[in-house]
Every structure is written in structure tokens, then in C-alpha cells.
Design a protein around this motif. Structure first.
Motif, PDB file in Angstrom:
ATOM      1  N   PRO A 190       0.830  -1.216   0.000  1.00 50.82           N
ATOM      2  CA  PRO A 190       0.000   0.000   0.000  1.00 50.82           C
ATOM      3  C   PRO A 190       0.864   1.265   0.000  1.00 50.82           C
ATOM      4  O   PRO A 190       2.007   1.256   0.471  1.00 50.82           O
ATOM      5  N   ASP A 191       0.291   2.359  -0.502  1.00 52.58           N
ATOM      6  CA  ASP A 191       1.034   3.618  -0.623  1.00 52.58           C
ATOM      7  C   ASP A 191       1.565   4.126   0.709  1.00 52.58           C
ATOM      8  O   ASP A 191       2.607   4.774   0.757  1.00 52.58           O
ATOM      9  N   ASP A 192       0.831   3.884   1.796  1.00 55.91           N
ATOM     10  CA  ASP A 192       1.219   4.464   3.081  1.00 55.91           C
ATOM     11  C   ASP A 192       2.140   3.554   3.897  1.00 55.91           C
ATOM     12  O   ASP A 192       2.495   3.878   5.039  1.00 55.91           O
ATOM     13  N   LEU A 193       2.553   2.408   3.346  1.00 51.63           N
ATOM     14  CA  LEU A 193       3.408   1.477   4.089  1.00 51.63           C
ATOM     15  C   LEU A 193       4.876   1.802   3.857  1.00 51.63           C
ATOM     16  O   LEU A 193       5.328   1.920   2.721  1.00 51.63           O
ATOM     17  N   LYS A 194       5.624   1.970   4.954  1.00 54.40           N
ATOM     18  CA  LYS A 194       7.056   2.232   4.858  1.00 54.40           C
ATOM     19  C   LYS A 194       7.890   0.951   4.996  1.00 54.40           C
ATOM     20  O   LYS A 194       8.996   0.864   4.465  1.00 54.40           O
ATOM     21  N   THR A 195       7.374  -0.027   5.743  1.00 47.91           N
ATOM     22  CA  THR A 195       8.088  -1.299   5.903  1.00 47.91           C
ATOM     23  C   THR A 195       7.095  -2.392   6.237  1.00 47.91           C
ATOM     24  O   THR A 195       6.056  -2.129   6.858  1.00 47.91           O
ATOM     25  N   ASP A 196       7.406  -3.619   5.818  1.00 44.79           N
ATOM     26  CA  ASP A 196       6.562  -4.763   6.169  1.00 44.79           C
ATOM     27  C   ASP A 196       7.166  -5.557   7.324  1.00 44.79           C
ATOM     28  O   ASP A 196       6.710  -6.651   7.639  1.00 44.79           O
ATOM     29  N   TYR A 197       8.199  -5.021   7.946  1.00 46.45           N
ATOM     30  CA  TYR A 197       8.841  -5.691   9.084  1.00 46.45           C
ATOM     31  C   TYR A 197       7.826  -5.786  10.218  1.00 46.45           C
ATOM     32  O   TYR A 197       7.180  -4.783  10.564  1.00 46.45           O
ATOM     33  N   PRO A 198       7.639  -6.977  10.837  1.00 46.16           N
ATOM     34  CA  PRO A 198       6.649  -7.118  11.904  1.00 46.16           C
ATOM     35  C   PRO A 198       6.894  -6.154  13.064  1.00 46.16           C
ATOM     36  O   PRO A 198       8.035  -5.862  13.412  1.00 46.16           O
ATOM     37  N   GLU A 199       5.806  -5.686  13.642  1.00 45.76           N
ATOM     38  CA  GLU A 199       5.912  -4.699  14.719  1.00 45.76           C
ATOM     39  C   GLU A 199       6.803  -5.165  15.863  1.00 45.76           C
ATOM     40  O   GLU A 199       7.633  -4.401  16.374  1.00 45.76           O
ATOM     41  N   SER A 200       6.664  -6.432  16.265  1.00 44.37           N
ATOM     42  CA  SER A 200       7.463  -6.932  17.403  1.00 44.37           C
ATOM     43  C   SER A 200       8.951  -6.893  17.093  1.00 44.37           C
ATOM     44  O   SER A 200       9.777  -6.598  17.980  1.00 44.37           O
ATOM     45  N   LEU A 201       9.314  -7.160  15.840  1.00 43.18           N
ATOM     46  CA  LEU A 201      10.730  -7.136  15.473  1.00 43.18           C
ATOM     47  C   LEU A 201      11.247  -5.704  15.390  1.00 43.18           C
ATOM     48  O   LEU A 201      12.403  -5.434  15.741  1.00 43.18           O
ATOM     49  N   ILE A 202      10.407  -4.767  14.936  1.00 45.29           N
ATOM     50  CA  ILE A 202      10.808  -3.365  14.915  1.00 45.29           C
ATOM     51  C   ILE A 202      11.056  -2.877  16.340  1.00 45.29           C
ATOM     52  O   ILE A 202      12.067  -2.208  16.633  1.00 45.29           O
ATOM     53  N   LEU A 203      10.158  -3.213  17.253  1.00 44.43           N
ATOM     54  CA  LEU A 203      10.323  -2.808  18.648  1.00 44.43           C
ATOM     55  C   LEU A 203      11.613  -3.380  19.229  1.00 44.43           C
ATOM     56  O   LEU A 203      12.359  -2.686  19.926  1.00 44.43           O
ATOM     57  N   ALA A 204      11.865  -4.651  18.938  1.00 46.39           N
ATOM     58  CA  ALA A 204      13.086  -5.291  19.436  1.00 46.39           C
ATOM     59  C   ALA A 204      14.326  -4.603  18.887  1.00 46.39           C
ATOM     60  O   ALA A 204      15.319  -4.394  19.599  1.00 46.39           O
ATOM     61  N   GLU A 205      14.280  -4.218  17.609  1.00 43.86           N
ATOM     62  CA  GLU A 205      15.425  -3.559  16.994  1.00 43.86           C
ATOM     63  C   GLU A 205      15.659  -2.168  17.592  1.00 43.86           C
ATOM     64  O   GLU A 205      16.805  -1.744  17.752  1.00 43.86           O
ATOM     65  N   TYR A 206      14.587  -1.447  17.921  1.00 40.53           N
ATOM     66  CA  TYR A 206      14.752  -0.136  18.555  1.00 40.53           C
ATOM     67  C   TYR A 206      15.491  -0.277  19.888  1.00 40.53           C
ATOM     68  O   TYR A 206      16.372   0.532  20.210  1.00 40.53           O
ATOM     69  N   VAL A 207      15.127  -1.291  20.653  1.00 43.15           N
ATOM     70  CA  VAL A 207      15.802  -1.517  21.939  1.00 43.15           C
ATOM     71  C   VAL A 207      17.258  -1.899  21.703  1.00 43.15           C
ATOM     72  O   VAL A 207      18.172  -1.403  22.375  1.00 43.15           O
ATOM     73  N   ARG A 208      17.501  -2.756  20.727  1.00 43.51           N
ATOM     74  CA  ARG A 208      18.879  -3.201  20.465  1.00 43.51           C
ATOM     75  C   ARG A 208      19.736  -2.038  19.985  1.00 43.51           C
ATOM     76  O   ARG A 208      20.920  -1.944  20.324  1.00 43.51           O
ATOM     77  N   GLU A 209      19.164  -1.140  19.186  1.00 44.08           N
ATOM     78  CA  GLU A 209      19.915   0.017  18.709  1.00 44.08           C
ATOM     79  C   GLU A 209      20.433   0.841  19.886  1.00 44.08           C
ATOM     80  O   GLU A 209      21.604   1.255  19.902  1.00 44.08           O
ATOM     81  N   LYS A 210      19.576   1.073  20.890  1.00 40.58           N
ATOM     82  CA  LYS A 210      19.999   1.876  22.034  1.00 40.58           C
ATOM     83  C   LYS A 210      20.995   1.102  22.901  1.00 40.58           C
ATOM     84  O   LYS A 210      21.896   1.711  23.497  1.00 40.58           O
ATOM     85  N   ALA A 211      20.859  -0.211  22.947  1.00 40.48           N
ATOM     86  CA  ALA A 211      21.832  -1.015  23.685  1.00 40.48           C
ATOM     87  C   ALA A 211      23.199  -0.958  23.004  1.00 40.48           C
ATOM     88  O   ALA A 211      24.240  -0.862  23.669  1.00 40.48           O
ATOM     89  N   LEU A 212      23.209  -0.989  21.677  1.00 37.84           N
ATOM     90  CA  LEU A 212      24.469  -0.881  20.941  1.00 37.84           C
ATOM     91  C   LEU A 212      25.169   0.432  21.256  1.00 37.84           C
ATOM     92  O   LEU A 212      26.395   0.495  21.367  1.00 37.84           O
TER      93      LEU A 212
END
Length: 305
Positions: A190-212
Motif C-alpha cells: 500500500p502507498d502508506d506502508l514504509k516497511t513490512d517488518y513485523p511490529e514486534s521485530l521493529i520494537l526489538a530492533e529499537y531496543v537493540r539500537e539503544k543497547a548498541l
């Protein structure tokens, strides 16, 4: 030369694999081209562990970028899986962006790591654009010319660009070139979709980014983040997350003195999580010792790796 009007003949769409050795700025470049943060970034190698897709919709085209893990020699199951994902992404791509670190090439020239990735890319029949990233870090712009010549000698690239993903230098000309190489095809998302990455994995990656960002030495490579549960309530969402480490000593480092480090990670991650979910959130972080998780294929699959 790619014309500005590349939509003649029908709607264009396709997948663009963004590849290169670790820490050349692939995620930052993809975020720049997509126009939003869909992949986490860090100056540390191995930041991207699994392919992340970001979607850019333009006039007459849809470009689906695939940010791949840094290409390197596998040393454990995790790195082996990461390398498999790079090869899979190359095989499915309509266009490939080969990203190199221009600032790193000054003095030393193209190294074995870049040559290895260039050979992987050259083995495909897919059109390739070579991108010399971090061009803003070059002390003298005339230093770029021999670098471009050397990179052009690595393979038969359709185009070669000097770019700065962090500052946006040549991002739009690069985007026009990418769009011009896309085949005719359907609108995949769809036009308004920026990524199809699952929400739970995006959340996990945000936490890992700050841990890095908060951690030092070998600890960043030994952590994985898992979202246990997301509880949505009126006006507030509770996110339960586990930071996995391999040793007890690493757990103490992640926690920090009087819990300072884990609080810092949670505080910084919460801002990105709130932006994603659109609500006030409470982030419940725990640290768990999971010995040998990098070599546990079942564990890696559970984390989407």
C-alpha cells in the motif's frame, strides 16, 4: 543518463538489495532513500542481522529496498545465517546497490572485504549501482576521482555515485537512477506502508539500537532482544522485552551500576517506541543469560533471524 521522466511504458516496481561489508552505511542510506527510519543504525559492525525492507513510492514507481546484513566470512550460526540472507536477497533483487565507505578507502584503497562483496554482486545478472558513501568525510573532493576509478574497475556497474547517506548528498539523483532501472511491475505494498517488518521485530530492533549505543567492547555482539508481549490499554501501552546475553558478566554490564545502563537503554528506546506506536508507553526491560544463543538455530528463528 537516466531521464527525469522514467514512467513511460507503465508502472515500475521492484526490489533493491543494499549490500556491502559491515559498517559502510547501508542502513543509513536505505533510510535516506525511503524517507523514514525503517532500519536501525549504529557505528558498530553487525548492526543489521536480518534483511529489513523499506518502501519508497514515487510518481509511477514503487521501490522496495532490502537492507542486508554486512557481508563477511561466517564464524558462527548467526553469521552463517546472515550471509545466507545476503545471498538470498541478491538472488531476488531487480537492482543492487553496492555500498562502499569512501572515507575508509582513502590511503588503503579497496580491500579484500569490498572485493569479496563485489565478486558476489558480479556473479549475478542484476544491474548494479556502486555507491561510495560518506563522501562528506573526504578532506579533499579531488580525492574522490581515483576512488571512483578504482571502484569502477571492480565490475561492470551501470552507474557509480558519490553519496553521503547522513547528509543526503546525491540521494535524489541516486533515487532517480534506481527508479529508472526498475522493471514494469505491480504495486507490492500500500502507498502508506514504509516497511513490512513485523511490529514486534521493529520494537526489538529499537531496543537493540539503544543497547548498541550504550554498551562497549564485545557485549553489543552478544546481545539479542526479544519482545515477549505488547499490552495495549487506554492511553498507554506496556511493552515487555528481554535482552538476551551469553554470560553472567555481560548481564551485569548491561544492567550497569545501580541499574543505570538498563535505565538509559529503556529511556532512549522509549522515544522511538512511542513514535512507532503513537501512544504513551511503559517499557519493561529484563536481562537474561542465554548461553550460546548465536549458535542456536531454533533461538535465531524465534527472533526472526
Amino acid at each position: 543518463m537516466i531521464p527525469d521522466d522514467f514512467t513511460e511504458g507503465g508502472f515500475r516496481s521492484g526490489f533493491i538489495a543494499v549490500v556491502g561489508r559491515p559498517n559502510v552505511g547501508k542502513s543509513t542510506l536505505m533510510n535516506r532513500l525511503v524517507g523514514d527510519k525503517v532500519s536501525i543504525t549504529s557505528p558498530r559492525a553487525q548492526t543489521t542481522r536480518s534483511p529489513v525492507r523499506g518502501v519508497r513510492n514515487g510518481d509511477g514507481y514503487q521501490a522496495v529496498f532490502v537492507d542486508t546484513p554486512g557481508s563477511q566470512k561466517p564464524r558462527d550460526t548467526l553469521r552463517g545465517r546472515m550471509q545466507e540472507q545476503v545471498v538470498e536477497s541478491l538472488s531476488e533483487a531487480d537492482v543492487i546497490l553496492l555500498v562502499l565507505d569512501a572515507a575508509d578507502l582513502i590511503g588503503s584503497g579497496v580491500g579484500s572485504g569490498d572485493r569479496y562483496v563485489a565478486r558476489l554482486v558480479s556473479a549475478t545478472d542484476t544491474p548494479v549501482i556502486a555507491c561510495l558513501n560518506k563522501a562528506d568525510l573526504l578532506e579533499k573532493q579531488e580525492d574522490a576521482l581515483p576512488l571512483v576509478d578504482e571502484v569502477m574497475g571492480l565490475g561492470e556497474w551501470r552507474e557509480t555515485f558519490l553519496v553521503s547517506a547522513s547528509r543526503g548528498l546525491n540521494a535524489e539523483p541516486l533515487m532517480r537512477a534506481v527508479a529508472g532501472m526498475l522493471p514494469e511491475g505491480p504495486r507490492y505494498f500500500p502507498d502508506d506502508l514504509k516497511t513490512d517488518y513485523p511490529e514486534s521485530l521493529i520494537l526489538a530492533e529499537y531496543v537493540r539500537e539503544k543497547a548498541l549505543s550504550a554498551l562497549r567492547e564485545e557485549v553489543p555482539h552478544a546481545i539479542a532482544v526479544e519482545i515477549e508481549e505488547v499490552e495495549r490499554g487506554e492511553g498507554r501501552t506496556v511493552v515487555y522485552a528481554i535482552i538476551h546475553v551469553e554470560r553472567t558478566s555481560q548481564r551485569m554490564i548491561v544492567l550497569g551500576k545501580n541499574g543505570r545502563t538498563i535505565k538509559q537503554i529503556g529511556s532512549e528506546a522509549r522515544r522511538d517506541v512511542e513514535r512507532l506506536l503513537g501512544t504513551s508507553i511503559y517499557l519493561d526491560l529484563k536481562v537474561k543469560v542465554s548461553p550460546g544463543w548465536r549458535s542456536d538455530r531454533g533461538f535465531l528463528e524465534r527472533l526472526g533471524l
